[in-house]
Write a protein that holds these residues in place. Sequence first.
Motif, mmCIF file in Angstrom:
data_model
loop_
_atom_site.group_PDB
_atom_site.id
_atom_site.type_symbol
_atom_site.label_atom_id
_atom_site.label_comp_id
_atom_site.label_asym_id
_atom_site.label_seq_id
_atom_site.Cartn_x
_atom_site.Cartn_y
_atom_site.Cartn_z
ATOM 1 N N HIS A 169 0.845 -1.205 0.000
ATOM 2 C CA HIS A 169 0.000 0.000 0.000
ATOM 3 C C HIS A 169 0.882 1.257 0.000
ATOM 4 N N GLN A 174 3.585 7.599 3.852
ATOM 5 C CA GLN A 174 3.278 8.378 5.069
ATOM 6 C C GLN A 174 4.458 8.341 6.025
ATOM 7 N N ARG A 195 0.057 -6.836 -4.638
ATOM 8 C CA ARG A 195 -0.466 -7.846 -3.717
ATOM 9 C C ARG A 195 -0.559 -9.180 -4.417
ATOM 10 N N GLU A 211 -2.475 8.034 -1.493
ATOM 11 C CA GLU A 211 -2.503 8.178 -0.043
ATOM 12 C C GLU A 211 -2.565 9.665 0.289
ATOM 13 N N PHE A 249 -8.135 -0.276 10.818
ATOM 14 C CA PHE A 249 -6.807 -0.368 10.214
ATOM 15 C C PHE A 249 -5.817 -0.217 11.359
ATOM 16 N N PHE A 251 -3.151 1.357 11.546
ATOM 17 C CA PHE A 251 -2.450 2.655 11.598
ATOM 18 C C PHE A 251 -3.377 3.838 11.838
ATOM 19 N N THR A 252 -4.673 3.595 11.985
ATOM 20 C CA THR A 252 -5.592 4.710 12.274
ATOM 21 C C THR A 252 -6.525 4.341 13.415
ATOM 22 N N GLY A 283 -10.083 3.698 2.369
ATOM 23 C CA GLY A 283 -10.101 3.685 3.829
ATOM 24 C C GLY A 283 -9.533 4.993 4.362
ATOM 25 N N SER A 284 -9.819 5.244 5.642
ATOM 26 C CA SER A 284 -9.347 6.500 6.225
ATOM 27 C C SER A 284 -9.367 6.421 7.752
ATOM 28 N N GLY A 285 -8.895 7.455 8.377
ATOM 29 C CA GLY A 285 -8.972 7.499 9.832
ATOM 30 C C GLY A 285 -8.038 8.549 10.411
ATOM 31 N N ALA A 306 -5.541 10.455 7.801
ATOM 32 C CA ALA A 306 -4.964 9.827 6.609
ATOM 33 C C ALA A 306 -6.074 9.133 5.843
ATOM 34 N N PHE A 307 -5.824 8.963 4.580
ATOM 35 C CA PHE A 307 -6.769 8.177 3.774
ATOM 36 C C PHE A 307 -6.004 7.502 2.642
ATOM 37 N N GLY A 308 -6.570 6.421 2.151
ATOM 38 C CA GLY A 308 -5.964 5.731 1.021
ATOM 39 C C GLY A 308 -7.071 5.267 0.091
HETATM 40 N N1 DAH Z 1 -3.567 1.264 3.278
HETATM 41 C C1 DAH Z 1 -4.948 0.837 3.244
HETATM 42 C C2 DAH Z 1 -5.133 -0.259 2.219
HETATM 43 O O1 DAH Z 1 -4.305 -0.457 1.402
HETATM 44 C C3 DAH Z 1 -5.849 1.991 2.889
HETATM 45 C C4 DAH Z 1 -5.881 3.036 3.954
HETATM 46 C C5 DAH Z 1 -6.780 2.948 4.970
HETATM 47 C C6 DAH Z 1 -4.971 4.079 3.956
HETATM 48 C C7 DAH Z 1 -6.853 3.910 5.960
HETATM 49 C C8 DAH Z 1 -5.006 5.043 4.937
HETATM 50 C C9 DAH Z 1 -5.948 4.938 5.935
HETATM 51 O O2 DAH Z 1 -4.189 6.082 4.976
HETATM 52 O O3 DAH Z 1 -6.002 5.893 6.921
HETATM 53 O O4 DAH Z 1 -6.145 -0.913 2.250
#
Ligand code: DAH
Length: 342
Positions: A169, A174, A195, A211, A249, A251-252, A283-285, A306-308
């Motif tokens: 990812h 980040q 993946r 990201e 997640f 990390f969040t 995703g995010s958080g 953060a979000f992805g």
């Molecule tokens: N890295 C996650 C994925 O590949 C996506 C993601 C989720 C990124 C939440 C983020 C986050 O920065 O806060 O599924």
Amino acid sequence: MHQEKIEAIKSAISAAEAGNEEELEAYRMKFISKKSVVGELFAEMRNIPNEQKKEYGQLVNEVKQMADAKFQELIDQVNLAKKHTKSFDQDLTLPPTNIAAGGIHPLTATRQRIIEIFERIGFNLSEGPEIEDDWHNFTALNFPENHPAREMQDTFFLEKNPDVALRTHTSSVQVRVMENQKPPIRTLSPGRVYRNEAISARAHCIFHQVEGLYVDENVGFADLKNTLYHFAKEMFGKETKVRFRPSFFPFTEPSAEIDISCLICGGKGCNVCKGSGWVEIGGSGMVDPNVLENCGIDSKKYTGFAFGMGIERIAMLKYQIKDLRLFTENDVRFLRQFKPML
Ligand code: DAH
């Protein structure tokens, strides 16, 4: 008397012009052929008294030579003109045809659009390596030692060194940014991720994510929501709604999945949104304090979101593409549809 006539013919010869084949022929008839004025001068010979014949003959020969030389000159001129008109006999003011213009790949166009939207609200761009170590891809992001994402079936590890893998990812970027920069940080990191998955209409072993990271004093969940509301409306249209679904997640904390109202049915329910009216885009958080600390940022002073998001996913929704494999098959029948208008 002859003298005068001959002088008149001479000046007519030197004044003669020919711009094309017909004019050339007219010249030939007038000055070269048997029946031409020069031909007549020769015919006249028999009426010239003997004692004048020599002198007359010389004069007439001069005229003949002059007429021949001029004829050759005119032939050369016409040939030259023909050569030039040949290479210019096209209408250069016509618009060009058959220029094979390349298009912009839909993934490139989508990534560009995402970047534009976030750049305008103050996000900069950052990139990281696609070959990543365990620390940046997992450990610093608070993945526990035995987290399933670390397992072989998900991650492509380097055979000789399991500490090195293809990043799964763009969240790894980040970590790299936070390790190297002090808040305020507002950054966007698009890139390719890997993946170990079977390729199908909905999954691929290589795809793209973008990201986002915002770290500063007093950053809250409302900032995350407003930023993504703004993004969704800019990307998909003003009517688009955003829904945050509680999730997890490493990390969040808290974490949320981002859904947008289905673009196809406008939320009524169809087969694209499987009747729910919503489709997931990422995703995010709020960045977990452990992650901030792992990267040397004081989690008492700073917070962040953060979000992805998946770029393929966004492109599929935007252009209504049903099969992920189309992006990488290089089928011109697919790619041509994204040709920019000229
Ligand atoms: N890295 C996650 C994925 O590949 C996506 C993601 C989720 C990124 C939440 C983020 C986050 O920065 O806060 O599924």
